[in-house]
Design an enzyme around this catalytic site. Structure first.
Site, short mmCIF file in Angstrom:
data_model
loop_
_atom_site.label_atom_id
_atom_site.label_comp_id
_atom_site.label_asym_id
_atom_site.label_seq_id
_atom_site.Cartn_x
_atom_site.Cartn_y
_atom_site.Cartn_z
N HIS A 277 6.67 -6.04 6.50
CA HIS A 277 6.26 -7.40 6.16
C HIS A 277 7.47 -8.33 6.19
O HIS A 277 8.60 -7.93 5.91
CB HIS A 277 5.62 -7.43 4.77
CG HIS A 277 4.33 -6.69 4.69
ND1 HIS A 277 3.14 -7.19 5.17
CD2 HIS A 277 4.03 -5.45 4.19
CE1 HIS A 277 2.17 -6.32 4.97
NE2 HIS A 277 2.69 -5.25 4.38
N ALA A 301 11.35 -1.39 -1.40
CA ALA A 301 10.28 -1.31 -0.40
C ALA A 301 10.83 -1.19 1.02
O ALA A 301 10.16 -0.65 1.91
CB ALA A 301 9.37 -2.53 -0.51
N GLY A 305 9.84 1.25 4.64
CA GLY A 305 9.34 0.56 5.82
C GLY A 305 8.33 -0.51 5.49
O GLY A 305 7.70 -1.08 6.39
N LYS A 306 8.16 -0.82 4.21
CA LYS A 306 7.16 -1.81 3.82
C LYS A 306 7.63 -3.24 4.07
O LYS A 306 6.81 -4.13 4.33
CB LYS A 306 6.80 -1.64 2.34
CG LYS A 306 6.15 -0.30 2.01
CD LYS A 306 5.92 -0.13 0.51
CE LYS A 306 5.25 1.20 0.19
NZ LYS A 306 5.05 1.39 -1.27
N ILE A 307 8.93 -3.46 3.95
CA ILE A 307 9.52 -4.78 4.14
C ILE A 307 10.55 -4.72 5.25
O ILE A 307 11.37 -3.80 5.30
CB ILE A 307 10.19 -5.29 2.84
CG1 ILE A 307 9.17 -5.33 1.69
CG2 ILE A 307 10.83 -6.66 3.04
CD1 ILE A 307 8.05 -6.32 1.88
#
Length: 376
Positions: A277, A301, A305-307
């Site tokens: 994201h 995060a 790999g979320k951000i």
């Protein structure tokens, strides 16, 4: 000669004007919220309006905490949706259930958090901290949910977004019949085609009543796999069409993770090339040092790999009660940013899923090779 401290003293000088009582909310935030949690709220408001609401951004909002019983659905969430500032939502089921009370013309009242709960129980009054309502509010809403869920169009497996869209349509009809407008997030989301998911469909009175219907022979089932894949497809669509994905997290909990896990679903599970994201704004009272997801920071995060690590400057965490923070941010955003065109993502779900499926199939060989290599 330049003093060694000079590099640290480039920030805005703290020299505010005196508050006069004539300030707008937005001016107060910009001019007087200079440090501590007020400073983080100012940064969050500015991130939201100056970057997250850019035309190319798709804004996801996750919602936890008892916001709708406190009227924040009507005062804050509906205005944000109408302005095009929120494109899709992940909510606790409880917030959606209590949202329905208002569309049905049922009343909730201000009360006292010091009340005698034994006495309240004896008198048929339910308490959410300092909000009171009659027990019949629950019974009436339960009956409505069961009646609607028993209808023919519900007799199949469906994503929670489909269920909430259909339920929102019936709530909209009830609002109109009662002469009410803009009482329900669900009915407004139906009108504006804003998909609403819930990460734990069984964890609310809506899910409980759907479960009761199953005992009576209903074929309605929540398709949680559809929820996982549809939410991932929304994020992938935002990225592949030259845009950005913005995560606006109100509270924490399961909806926060369900929003953020869209990127690991894309990258880790499906094997599709992606980075995370682009924007992260969380307003919460949860601490990071306990290890729970609710308080996990955007920096943490990144490791999942979320951000997108390149976008960490586009992240803010505001430590504040959302009954305070959300109305302030809403007022600020509406004052500082013009409404955006509605994306109406609900009607685009199949096209977005088609893209996800195509990219998944193309990445499958790579994903499998990577998995084999990881075995050692």
């Amino acid at each position: 000669m330049t003093r060694p401290s000079a590099k640290h003293l480039h920030g805005r000088r703290i020299n505010p004007k005196a508050i006069t009582g004539k300030e707008t909310v937005a001016d107060l935030v910009d001019d007087a919220f200079l440090a501590y949690n007020a400073g983080r709220l100012r940064e969050g408001c500015q991130l939201f309006t100056q970057r997250m609401l850019a035309p190319e951004s798709t804004v996801a909002m996750s919602i936890t905490g008892a916001l709708t019983p406190a009227g924040l659905g009507m005062s804050a969430l509906i205005p944000l949706i109408e302005a095009g500032f929120v494109d899709w939502i992940i909510s606790t089921g409880a917030n959606l259930y209590h949202d329905a009370h208002f569309a049905l013309g049922l009343s909730l009242h201000q009360g006292s958090h010091t009340a005698d709960d034994v006495e309240l129980r004896e008198q048929g009054v339910v308490r959410i901290y300092d909000i009171f309502f009659d027990y019949t509010v629950l019974l009436s809403t339960d009956a409505f949910v069961r009646e609607v869920s028993a209808r023919p169009e519900f007799q199949r497996a469906m994503s929670s977004a489909e269920y909430h869209y259909l339920l929102g349509g019936y709530l909209l009809e009830r609002e109109k019949a009662l002469g009410l407008t803009k009482r329900s997030v669900l009915s407004m989301a139906h009108t504006l085609e804003v998909p609403i998911y819930t990460s734990s469909p069984g964890d609310s009175s809506i899910g409980m009543n759907v479960a009761e219907q199953a005992l009576a022979g209903s074929r309605l089932r929540f398709d949680v796999s559809a929820d996982v894949n549809e939410t991932a497809s929304i994020v992938l669509e935002a990225k592949r069409t030259g845009g950005k994905s913005a995560a606006f997290i109100v509270g924490g909990g399961s909806p926060k993770n369900f929003l953020l896990q869209t990127e690991p679903q894309i990258q880790e599970v499906l094997g599709i090339d992606e980075k995370g994201h682009d924007y992260f704004l969380q307003m919460t009272d949860a601490r990071p040092d306990t290890g729970g997801l609710s308080g996990a920071t955007p920096n943490e995060a990144v490791s999942w790999g979320k951000i997108d690590p390149d976008q960490l400057p586009g992240t803010v965490v505001v430590y504040m009660d959302n009954s305070v923070a959300l109305p302030l941010l809403t007022a600020y955003a509406l004052a500082r940013h013009a409404p955006r065109p509605l994306k109406r993502l609900y009607g685009r779900r199949q096209a977005m899923m088609d893209r996800l499926l195509t990219e998944y199939r193309a990445a499958l060989e790579f994903r499998n090779r990577r998995a084999e290599a990881a075995k050692g």
